[in-house]
Design an enzyme around this catalytic site. Structure first.
Site, PDB file in Angstrom:
ATOM      1  N   CYS A 262       0.762  -1.247   0.020  1.00  0.00           N
ATOM      2  CA  CYS A 262      -0.084   0.027  -0.194  1.00  0.00           C
ATOM      3  C   CYS A 262       0.902   1.296   0.037  1.00  0.00           C
ATOM      4  CB  CYS A 262      -0.913  -0.160   1.115  1.00  0.00           C
ATOM      5  SG  CYS A 262      -0.186   0.240   2.824  1.00  0.00           S
ATOM      6  N   HIS A 310      -2.474   1.544   6.908  1.00  0.00           N
ATOM      7  CA  HIS A 310      -2.932   1.227   5.598  1.00  0.00           C
ATOM      8  C   HIS A 310      -3.149   2.821   4.997  1.00  0.00           C
ATOM      9  CE1 HIS A 310      -4.473  -1.252   1.889  1.00  0.00           C
ATOM     10  NE2 HIS A 310      -5.324  -0.098   1.797  1.00  0.00           N
ATOM     11  N   HIS A 322      -5.923   1.878  -4.188  1.00  0.00           N
ATOM     12  CA  HIS A 322      -4.961   1.423  -3.134  1.00  0.00           C
ATOM     13  C   HIS A 322      -4.762   0.011  -3.673  1.00  0.00           C
ATOM     14  CE1 HIS A 322      -7.877  -1.003  -0.462  1.00  0.00           C
ATOM     15  NE2 HIS A 322      -8.540  -0.798  -1.708  1.00  0.00           N
TER      16      HIS A 322
END
Length: 347
Positions: A262, A310, A322
């Site tokens: 990520c 994240h 993402h």
């Protein structure tokens, strides 16, 4: 005889009773054992429970991934510092050798003229530092000798300082590599546990784990329009890069160009826009100006979970691009898909 038979009959009768009782108890125990095994065995988890557990393992793996990324960044920096120290020490050793050769030239000239100054004998010895610390040297050496030995003294001291600094970096690097190993083992352990859980599901159920976000993702035209809505050209370039990487696989620790985790996707997107970002989510959140969720613009970084583990890049209309986890490639997803933790505007 009869008196002897009666006890025998009682014993035989008792034996039959005990045998019957034993059989009855054994049967009951067997039945209980089978029944208990069936009654107390852990029930098979439902597909929904497996998905929830897998999601949790992926999230825990991502926390460990970001710790790994941070440790790797520090290990790489320590390794570079060590290499720089070694290069600098090598250059100084070259200069030291040149200075000692100059002293040798002076010594040779003095020898030809009739004698070798005791100071030069010591300066050219295998342990020149002992002589250089001698208080009487300045009184005995000539000006040229003083200058040359002064250079030797300076180079020796600087080389020793560099060697000391290098020893510190070697120790730091060893510690960083041990930390990397711990985080790597945590990540791979979590991912292996997730893989084993997923193997219990049918192919259709496994596909559902990766497809939940995709079902609510917008079309590519909406994603492309986000570049035009971005507040400046650099944010637009970052969004465009992320869009080009849709479908790329998630690989923990990867920063592109063909696979990403990520924070690796975010770093690569802004690198393509000419902006250098830190490697980890918990550093990226401080790389720009915080913005409230209500004021998000395309190009803003959106962060999730309380540990800031994240990140995605906002593309407008409540959506982001993402790299989710190993079960799903880089994709467009709703911002409210995970617990929102904050947002940063880099440019």
């Amino acid at each position: 005889m009869g008196a002897h038979r009666r006890p025998r009959q009682r014993a035989t009768g008792g034996g039959r009773a005990r045998t019957a009782a034993t059989i009855t108890l054994a049967g009951a125990a067997t039945a209980t054992g089978l029944g208990g095994g069936t009654g107390h065995a852990d029930p098979q988890p439902t597909a929904a429970q497996v998905r929830a557990k897998v999601d949790k393992l992926y999230q825990e793996a991502e926390v460990a991934t970001e710790k790994y990324n941070g440790a790797k960044e520090k290990a790489d920096a320590a390794e570079q510092r060590l290499e720089d120290l070694r290069d600098e020490a090598a250059r100084k050793e070259d200069r030291l050798n040149s200075a000692r050769e100059a002293l040798g030239s002076v010594a040779a000239a003095q020898y030809r003229s009739g004698g070798l100054d005791p100071a030069l004998q010591l300066a050219l010895s295998s342990d020149p530092d002992r002589y250089l610390d001698g208080a009487a040297f300045a009184e005995r050496a000539g000006s040229r000798q003083q200058a040359e030995v002064g250079r030797v003294r300076k180079e020796l001291r600087e080389i020793e300082q560099l060697r000391g600094a290098a020893r510190v970096e070697v120790s730091s690097l060893k510690s960083r590599r041990a930390e990397l190993k711990r985080h790597r083992e945590t990540v791979t352990g979590k991912l292996e546990s997730a893989r084993r859980l997923l193997s219990r599901l049918t192919a259709e159920e496994r596909a559902d784990v990766g497809d939940r976000a995709a079902r609510s993702a917008p079309g590519s035209r909406e994603s492309l329009s986000a570049s035009a809505q971005a507040p400046n050209s650099r944010a637009a370039a970052a969004v465009a890069y992320a869009h080009q990487k849709l479908g790329s696989p998630y690989v923990w620790g990867a920063t592109g160009p063909n696979a990403f985790d990520c924070s690796g996707l975010i770093q690569a997107a802004y690198r393509a826009a000419g902006i250098s970002l830190p490697r980890t989510t918990y550093a990226q959140i401080d790389a720009g100006r915080r913005v409230p969720r209500s004021e998000l613009l395309p190009g803003d970084l959106v962060f999730f979970y309380s540990g800031i583990s994240h990140v995605g890049i906002y593309v407008g209309n409540g959506r982001m691009i993402h790299a989710p986890n190993p079960s799903a490639p880089v994709r467009v997803a709703p911002v409210d898909e995970m617990p929102f933790a904050g947002a940063t505007r880099v440019v």
